[in-house]
Write a protein that holds these residues in place. Structure first.
Motif, PDB file in Angstrom:
ATOM      1  N   UNK A 176       0.836  -1.204   0.000  1.00  0.00           N
ATOM      2  CA  UNK A 176       0.000   0.000   0.000  1.00  0.00           C
ATOM      3  C   UNK A 176       0.875   1.260   0.000  1.00  0.00           C
ATOM      4  N   UNK A 177       1.987   1.201   0.688  1.00  0.00           N
ATOM      5  CA  UNK A 177       2.940   2.312   0.699  1.00  0.00           C
ATOM      6  C   UNK A 177       3.473   2.553  -0.716  1.00  0.00           C
ATOM      7  N   UNK A 178       3.918   1.489  -1.367  1.00  0.00           N
ATOM      8  CA  UNK A 178       4.440   1.582  -2.730  1.00  0.00           C
ATOM      9  C   UNK A 178       3.351   2.125  -3.660  1.00  0.00           C
ATOM     10  N   UNK A 179       2.135   1.656  -3.477  1.00  0.00           N
ATOM     11  CA  UNK A 179       1.022   2.116  -4.309  1.00  0.00           C
ATOM     12  C   UNK A 179       0.793   3.620  -4.168  1.00  0.00           C
ATOM     13  N   UNK A 180       0.925   4.155  -2.948  1.00  0.00           N
ATOM     14  CA  UNK A 180       0.752   5.600  -2.746  1.00  0.00           C
ATOM     15  C   UNK A 180       1.787   6.384  -3.548  1.00  0.00           C
ATOM     16  N   UNK A 181       3.043   5.954  -3.485  1.00  0.00           N
ATOM     17  CA  UNK A 181       4.077   6.640  -4.248  1.00  0.00           C
ATOM     18  C   UNK A 181       3.818   6.514  -5.750  1.00  0.00           C
ATOM     19  N   UNK A 182       3.467   5.327  -6.214  1.00  0.00           N
ATOM     20  CA  UNK A 182       3.219   5.119  -7.644  1.00  0.00           C
ATOM     21  C   UNK A 182       2.046   5.954  -8.139  1.00  0.00           C
ATOM     22  N   UNK A 183       0.963   5.982  -7.382  1.00  0.00           N
ATOM     23  CA  UNK A 183      -0.213   6.763  -7.766  1.00  0.00           C
ATOM     24  C   UNK A 183       0.111   8.255  -7.749  1.00  0.00           C
ATOM     25  N   UNK A 184       0.900   8.691  -6.771  1.00  0.00           N
ATOM     26  CA  UNK A 184       1.283  10.103  -6.715  1.00  0.00           C
ATOM     27  C   UNK A 184       2.071  10.495  -7.962  1.00  0.00           C
ATOM     28  N   UNK A 185       2.959   9.608  -8.403  1.00  0.00           N
ATOM     29  CA  UNK A 185       3.716   9.877  -9.628  1.00  0.00           C
ATOM     30  C   UNK A 185       2.786   9.913 -10.850  1.00  0.00           C
ATOM     31  N   UNK A 186       1.919   8.918 -10.967  1.00  0.00           N
ATOM     32  CA  UNK A 186       1.001   8.823 -12.107  1.00  0.00           C
ATOM     33  C   UNK A 186       0.087  10.046 -12.202  1.00  0.00           C
ATOM     34  N   UNK A 235       9.857  15.819  -5.542  1.00  0.00           N
ATOM     35  CA  UNK A 235      11.257  15.623  -5.924  1.00  0.00           C
ATOM     36  C   UNK A 235      11.977  14.615  -5.042  1.00  0.00           C
ATOM     37  N   UNK A 236      11.379  14.233  -3.915  1.00  0.00           N
ATOM     38  CA  UNK A 236      12.003  13.269  -2.997  1.00  0.00           C
ATOM     39  C   UNK A 236      11.342  11.892  -3.019  1.00  0.00           C
ATOM     40  N   UNK A 237      10.348  11.680  -3.874  1.00  0.00           N
ATOM     41  CA  UNK A 237       9.613  10.415  -3.889  1.00  0.00           C
ATOM     42  C   UNK A 237      10.537   9.200  -4.006  1.00  0.00           C
ATOM     43  N   UNK A 238      11.449   9.209  -4.954  1.00  0.00           N
ATOM     44  CA  UNK A 238      12.292   8.027  -5.188  1.00  0.00           C
ATOM     45  C   UNK A 238      13.146   7.688  -3.968  1.00  0.00           C
ATOM     46  N   UNK A 239      13.833   8.685  -3.431  1.00  0.00           N
ATOM     47  CA  UNK A 239      14.728   8.450  -2.291  1.00  0.00           C
ATOM     48  C   UNK A 239      13.952   8.024  -1.050  1.00  0.00           C
ATOM     49  N   UNK A 240      12.834   8.673  -0.779  1.00  0.00           N
ATOM     50  CA  UNK A 240      12.073   8.335   0.429  1.00  0.00           C
ATOM     51  C   UNK A 240      11.365   6.989   0.295  1.00  0.00           C
ATOM     52  N   UNK A 241      10.881   6.663  -0.894  1.00  0.00           N
ATOM     53  CA  UNK A 241      10.281   5.343  -1.079  1.00  0.00           C
ATOM     54  C   UNK A 241      11.319   4.266  -0.813  1.00  0.00           C
ATOM     55  N   UNK A 242      12.502   4.428  -1.355  1.00  0.00           N
ATOM     56  CA  UNK A 242      13.577   3.456  -1.127  1.00  0.00           C
ATOM     57  C   UNK A 242      13.898   3.355   0.358  1.00  0.00           C
ATOM     58  N   UNK A 243      13.947   4.479   1.055  1.00  0.00           N
ATOM     59  CA  UNK A 243      14.207   4.475   2.496  1.00  0.00           C
ATOM     60  C   UNK A 243      13.141   3.681   3.246  1.00  0.00           C
ATOM     61  N   UNK A 244      11.869   3.964   2.982  1.00  0.00           N
ATOM     62  CA  UNK A 244      10.790   3.271   3.691  1.00  0.00           C
ATOM     63  C   UNK A 244      10.777   1.781   3.361  1.00  0.00           C
ATOM     64  N   UNK A 245      11.050   1.433   2.133  1.00  0.00           N
ATOM     65  CA  UNK A 245      11.078   0.014   1.764  1.00  0.00           C
ATOM     66  C   UNK A 245      12.203  -0.724   2.486  1.00  0.00           C
TER      67      UNK A 245
END
Length: 83
Positions: free
Chosen positions: A7-17, A41-51
């Motif tokens: 669900x976390x990954x989905x939030x980031x993906x939907x935000x990008x889309x 601008x921080x989506x990629x780095x923060x998603x990787x951190x949370x994962x």
């Protein structure tokens, strides 16, 4: 329903889309609640951190008393949904 890493990954993906400006993550840490506002601008780095830092059930890997309890995305007005 409990939150999951998917669900976390989905939030980031939907935000990008949807070209959303923010992803919001509500964390509870040792009984204290906070909301983290992540700009586009921080989506990629923060998603990787949370994962890396949270289990599939969104509990911090080094402290079981720290966990993600809410997720949202969008404009700042979306904070009302998570709070």
């Amino acid at each position: 329903m409990s939150l999951t890493k998917g669900m976390l990954v989905e939030q980031f993906n939907k935000a990008r889309e949807d070209n959303e400006p923010f992803v919001f993550i509500e964390i509870e840490a040792e009984g204290v609640q906070e909301i983290i506002c992540i700009p586009k601008q921080s989506f990629d780095a923060k998603q990787a951190f949370y994962e890396r830092s949270y289990t599939d059930d969104l509990v911090h890997v080094m402290n079981k008393n720290v966990f993600i309890r809410g997720l949202s995305r969008g404009e700042s007005s979306e904070l009302e949904i998570i709070v």
